[in-house]
Scaffold this motif. Structure first.
Motif, PDB file in Angstrom:
ATOM      1  N   ALA A   1       0.965  -1.170  -0.368  1.00  9.87           N
ATOM      2  CA  ALA A   1      -0.055   0.016   0.287  1.00  9.87           C
ATOM      3  C   ALA A   1       1.171   1.571  -0.071  1.00  9.87           C
ATOM      4  O   ALA A   1       0.642   2.585  -0.487  1.00  9.87           O
ATOM      5  N   ARG A   2       1.921   1.324   0.608  1.00  8.18           N
ATOM      6  CA  ARG A   2       3.493   2.311   0.827  1.00  8.18           C
ATOM      7  C   ARG A   2       3.776   2.479  -0.261  1.00  8.18           C
ATOM      8  O   ARG A   2       4.693   3.497  -1.216  1.00  8.18           O
ATOM      9  N   PHE A   3       4.187   0.882  -1.204  1.00  7.35           N
ATOM     10  CA  PHE A   3       5.473   1.193  -2.126  1.00  7.35           C
ATOM     11  C   PHE A   3       5.065   0.651  -3.225  1.00  7.35           C
ATOM     12  O   PHE A   3       6.052   0.688  -3.968  1.00  7.35           O
ATOM     13  N   GLY A   4       3.455  -0.128  -3.203  1.00  6.13           N
ATOM     14  CA  GLY A   4       3.445  -1.144  -4.858  1.00  6.13           C
ATOM     15  C   GLY A   4       3.940  -1.840  -4.619  1.00  6.13           C
ATOM     16  O   GLY A   4       4.191  -2.515  -3.527  1.00  6.13           O
ATOM     17  N   ARG A   5       3.763  -2.462  -5.816  1.00  7.00           N
ATOM     18  CA  ARG A   5       3.811  -4.519  -5.787  1.00  7.00           C
ATOM     19  C   ARG A   5       4.826  -4.371  -5.342  1.00  7.00           C
ATOM     20  O   ARG A   5       6.314  -4.011  -5.750  1.00  7.00           O
ATOM     21  N   PHE A   6       5.510  -5.687  -4.563  1.00  2.96           N
ATOM     22  CA  PHE A   6       6.343  -6.494  -4.228  1.00  2.96           C
ATOM     23  C   PHE A   6       7.271  -7.212  -4.853  1.00  2.96           C
ATOM     24  O   PHE A   6       6.596  -7.835  -6.030  1.00  2.96           O
ATOM     25  N   PRO A   7       8.514  -6.483  -4.803  1.00  2.00           N
ATOM     26  CA  PRO A   7       9.477  -6.180  -5.906  1.00  2.00           C
ATOM     27  C   PRO A   7       9.427  -8.077  -6.944  1.00  2.00           C
ATOM     28  O   PRO A   7      10.604  -8.174  -8.202  1.00  2.00           O
ATOM     29  N   PHE A   8       9.594  -9.241  -6.107  1.00  2.00           N
ATOM     30  CA  PHE A   8      10.051 -10.693  -6.524  1.00  2.00           C
ATOM     31  C   PHE A   8       8.923 -11.473  -7.155  1.00  2.00           C
ATOM     32  O   PHE A   8       7.930 -11.000  -6.766  1.00  2.00           O
ATOM     33  N   SER A   9       9.427 -12.466  -7.109  1.00  2.00           N
ATOM     34  CA  SER A   9       8.734 -13.456  -7.259  1.00  2.00           C
ATOM     35  C   SER A   9       8.356 -14.829  -6.433  1.00  2.00           C
ATOM     36  O   SER A   9       7.163 -15.374  -6.649  1.00  2.00           O
ATOM     37  N   THR A  10       9.327 -14.404  -5.221  1.00  2.00           N
ATOM     38  CA  THR A  10       8.897 -14.793  -4.363  1.00  2.00           C
ATOM     39  C   THR A  10       9.646 -14.536  -2.883  1.00  2.00           C
ATOM     40  O   THR A  10      10.066 -13.402  -3.355  1.00  2.00           O
ATOM     41  N   TYR A  11       8.528 -14.804  -2.173  1.00  2.00           N
ATOM     42  CA  TYR A  11       9.035 -14.378  -0.350  1.00  2.00           C
ATOM     43  C   TYR A  11       9.027 -15.329   0.288  1.00  2.00           C
ATOM     44  O   TYR A  11       7.415 -16.329   0.629  1.00  2.00           O
ATOM     45  N   GLY A  12       9.656 -15.142   1.641  1.00  2.00           N
ATOM     46  CA  GLY A  12       9.166 -15.606   3.344  1.00  2.00           C
ATOM     47  C   GLY A  12      10.620 -15.866   4.038  1.00  2.00           C
ATOM     48  O   GLY A  12      11.390 -14.889   3.835  1.00  2.00           O
ATOM     49  N   ILE A  13      10.459 -16.442   4.963  1.00  2.00           N
ATOM     50  CA  ILE A  13      11.157 -16.338   5.865  1.00  2.00           C
ATOM     51  C   ILE A  13      12.019 -17.545   6.695  1.00  2.00           C
ATOM     52  O   ILE A  13      10.579 -18.931   6.663  1.00  2.00           O
ATOM     53  N   HIS A  14      13.618 -17.345   6.953  1.00  2.00           N
ATOM     54  CA  HIS A  14      13.815 -18.812   6.865  1.00  2.00           C
ATOM     55  C   HIS A  14      14.106 -18.162   8.440  1.00  2.00           C
ATOM     56  O   HIS A  14      15.328 -17.559   9.158  1.00  2.00           O
ATOM     57  N   VAL A  15      13.400 -19.093   9.476  1.00  2.00           N
ATOM     58  CA  VAL A  15      13.763 -18.504  11.614  1.00  2.00           C
ATOM     59  C   VAL A  15      15.148 -20.555  11.943  1.00  2.00           C
ATOM     60  O   VAL A  15      14.997 -21.556  11.548  1.00  2.00           O
ATOM     61  N   TYR A  16      16.284 -19.876  12.431  1.00  2.00           N
ATOM     62  CA  TYR A  16      17.213 -20.519  12.201  1.00  2.00           C
ATOM     63  C   TYR A  16      17.709 -20.382  13.598  1.00  2.00           C
ATOM     64  O   TYR A  16      18.275 -19.432  14.265  1.00  2.00           O
TER      65      TYR A  16
ATOM     66  N   ARG B   1       4.956  10.261  -2.536  1.00  2.00           N
ATOM     67  CA  ARG B   1       5.043   9.570  -3.640  1.00  2.00           C
ATOM     68  C   ARG B   1       6.429  10.164  -4.027  1.00  2.00           C
ATOM     69  O   ARG B   1       6.870   8.786  -4.439  1.00  2.00           O
ATOM     70  N   ILE B   2       7.796  10.283  -3.415  1.00  2.00           N
ATOM     71  CA  ILE B   2       9.301  10.893  -3.750  1.00  2.00           C
ATOM     72  C   ILE B   2       9.396   8.707  -2.841  1.00  2.00           C
ATOM     73  O   ILE B   2       9.823   8.089  -3.886  1.00  2.00           O
ATOM     74  N   MET B   3       8.594   7.639  -1.870  1.00  2.00           N
ATOM     75  CA  MET B   3       9.288   7.004  -1.636  1.00  2.00           C
ATOM     76  C   MET B   3       8.732   5.769  -2.441  1.00  2.00           C
ATOM     77  O   MET B   3       9.168   5.257  -2.633  1.00  2.00           O
ATOM     78  N   ARG B   4       7.833   6.117  -3.160  1.00  2.00           N
ATOM     79  CA  ARG B   4       6.739   4.918  -4.139  1.00  2.00           C
ATOM     80  C   ARG B   4       7.502   4.335  -5.329  1.00  2.00           C
ATOM     81  O   ARG B   4       7.882   3.924  -5.759  1.00  2.00           O
ATOM     82  N   ARG B   5       7.901   6.284  -5.938  1.00  2.00           N
ATOM     83  CA  ARG B   5       8.803   6.649  -7.512  1.00  2.00           C
ATOM     84  C   ARG B   5      10.042   6.064  -7.192  1.00  2.00           C
ATOM     85  O   ARG B   5      10.171   5.915  -8.158  1.00  2.00           O
ATOM     86  N   TRP B   6      10.530   6.373  -5.966  1.00  2.00           N
ATOM     87  CA  TRP B   6      12.053   6.092  -5.925  1.00  2.00           C
ATOM     88  C   TRP B   6      12.011   4.017  -5.926  1.00  2.00           C
ATOM     89  O   TRP B   6      12.884   3.747  -6.780  1.00  2.00           O
ATOM     90  N   VAL B   7      11.636   3.878  -5.177  1.00  2.00           N
ATOM     91  CA  VAL B   7      11.812   1.853  -5.720  1.00  2.00           C
ATOM     92  C   VAL B   7      11.244   1.595  -7.164  1.00  2.00           C
ATOM     93  O   VAL B   7      11.903   0.087  -7.705  1.00  2.00           O
TER      94      VAL B   7
END
Length: 458
Positions: free
Chosen positions: A265-280, A407-413
């Motif tokens: 909602a702040r930066f636009g669409r997630f930039p990669f094709s997948t995401y997750g966290i690794h807990v180690y 606008r500055i932050m969203r358009r930056w990424v």
């Protein structure tokens, strides 16, 4: 007429001189980064890495190869890679044997490769390095290896430790796409950045199709369990948690989808094709490895663990997708991550942003004097980069207004997606996006000044 012929002759000579190929010379053994001058290597631009990594748990022995395609940016008689703690078994360039040597570097070692024939400028080439070693063997510099009670490991390579896993051009300015082929024995799972493309004979193959800096690698071999979910726009989510603790971590990793929606909602669409966290359990910190953030188990004993999850998630835009041009631009990573995690905390019943920034304002002048201002830090990891960078953004929002700041932050990424950008780029971007030329001087004072400028409410 004589003058005309003379001019034509001079032009012909200049044209002939310009056409003479440059004499091949070695690429530089460092890129001159303000904080890490010998990190990275000059003379070529890597386009893709194909890494094979065969690890044996408990003994920590490994063997592997890294094959990369690159384009020469000069005529090369030799080129370097960063490495640390590897026995080099063989090196080839364009399919033929190459000579090589190892020498001490500032943070590790320099691997110098001399191909059988010089590499022409602007022409693609391929090199392969085969190596072996032990994860617990001494290194010339710091190590990126993190070991758990399961006999496995996870990679925490930031900022200059990818070279403890394999030879690499180890600077964030040389981003590339990646293929990882990680071997894990029965009872263990492998992880790496990007999407899992298959498993065969214990080899797990991952593809990271978006460009990635080497410091963001997320390879691991652990006793873990994959948990799956779906984020906004059907984004595939995959997480890795310790074996036997699935019930504890399943509701925690399930929070990720909502956190991504909040960030989008702040930066636009997630930039990669997948995401997750690794807990180690072999790690005690938190790190934004691209597409697979790494967390120690201790974070989730804290009531406000989601703040840290959001911090690392925000890095996927700020730092991973848009990567700093040099390490002195690191506030562009950490400032947004701290700022938006604080905004998340405020919205979820935590400390108000104003109160938090007031505390930072009171402390930052002293930190500037010792560690440098946010835009010119003397080292990484300091309060000036993290909280100081967040205060710069808070000041910008106060000065420009909420709408212009967003606008500055969203358009930056969006503008710099999959690329690199500098502090100077951000200053120009903010002033241009807000149609406020005066923001140039405003941001320079905040980023480079010896003292905090005045700020309303502070």
């Amino acid at each position: 007429m004589k003058r005309k012929f003379a001019l034509l002759a001079i032009a012909a000579l200049l044209s002939t001189a310009a056409a003479v190929p440059a004499e091949p010379s070695p690429g530089s053994p460092g890129l001159g980064d303000p904080l890490f001058p010998t990190l990275g290597n000059g003379g070529y631009d890597v386009r893709h890495y194909d890494v094979s990594f065969d690890f044996t748990p408990v003994t920590y022995d490994f063997s592997g190869s890294v094959r990369f395609t690159a384009k020469a940016t000069q005529a090369l008689s030799a080129f370097n890679l960063d490495t640390d703690g590897h026995t080099i078994d063989a090196v080839t360039v364009n399919g033929g044997p190459a000579t090589w040597s190892l020498s001490p570097g500032q943070s590790g070692q320099e691997l110098t490769v001399t191909p059988a024939a010089p590499l022409p400028e602007h022409v693609p080439f391929e090199a392969e390095i085969r190596f072996h070693g032990n994860g617990k063997a001494p290194r010339a510099g710091l190590t990126g290896w993190r070991f758990g009670p399961d006999g496995g490991f996870a990679a925490a390579a930031q900022s200059s430790r990818a070279d403890t896993f394999f030879p690499v051009n180890d600077h964030p300015s040389d981003k590339a796409t990646w293929t990882f082929r990680v071997t894990a024995p029965e009872g263990y799972v492998a992880t790496a950045n990007g999407e899992l493309r298959g498993r065969r004979g214990g080899v797990w193959t991952f593809e990271e199709r978006e460009p990635m800096a080497s410091e963001l690698i997320g390879i691991a071999v652990v006793k873990g369990t994959y948990l799956y979910g779906e984020g906004p726009h059907a984004l595939p989510l995959r997480h890795v948690v310790p074996q036997g603790q699935e019930a504890r971590y399943a509701p925690i990793v399930a929070e990720t989808a909502g956190q991504i929606a909040w960030a989008e909602a702040r930066f636009g669409r997630f930039p990669f094709s997948t995401y997750g966290i690794h807990v180690y359990p072999g790690y005690s910190d938190a790190l934004e490895n691209q597409t697979l953030s790494l967390f120690g188990t201790g974070w989730f004993d804290r009531p406000a663990y989601s703040n840290t999850m959001v911090h690392e998630l925000v890095h996927q835009w700020f730092g991973d997708s848009v990567t700093p041009a040099t390490w002195q631009d690191a506030w562009l990573n950490e400032g947004p991550a701290v700022y938006y995690a604080a905004l998340w905390a405020e919205e979820h019943g935590g400390q108000s942003m104003t109160d938090r920034m007031r505390g930072v304002y009171a402390k930052l002048d002293q930190v500037r004097a010792v560690d440098g201002p946010p835009g010119r830090p003397k080292a990484l990891g300091g309060y000036n980069i993290y909280d100081g960078g967040a205060l710069v953004l808070h000041a910008l929002r106060t000065e420009a207004g909420d709408a212009a700041f967003d606008r500055i932050m969203r358009r930056w990424v969006q503008r710099h997606k999959d690329g690199n950008a500098s502090t100077e780029d951000f200053i120009a971007h903010a002033a241009g996006t807000a149609h406020r030329p005066d923001l140039d001087g405003f941001l320079r004072a905040w980023l480079y000044g010896a003292q905090n400028p005045p700020l309303e409410g502070m």
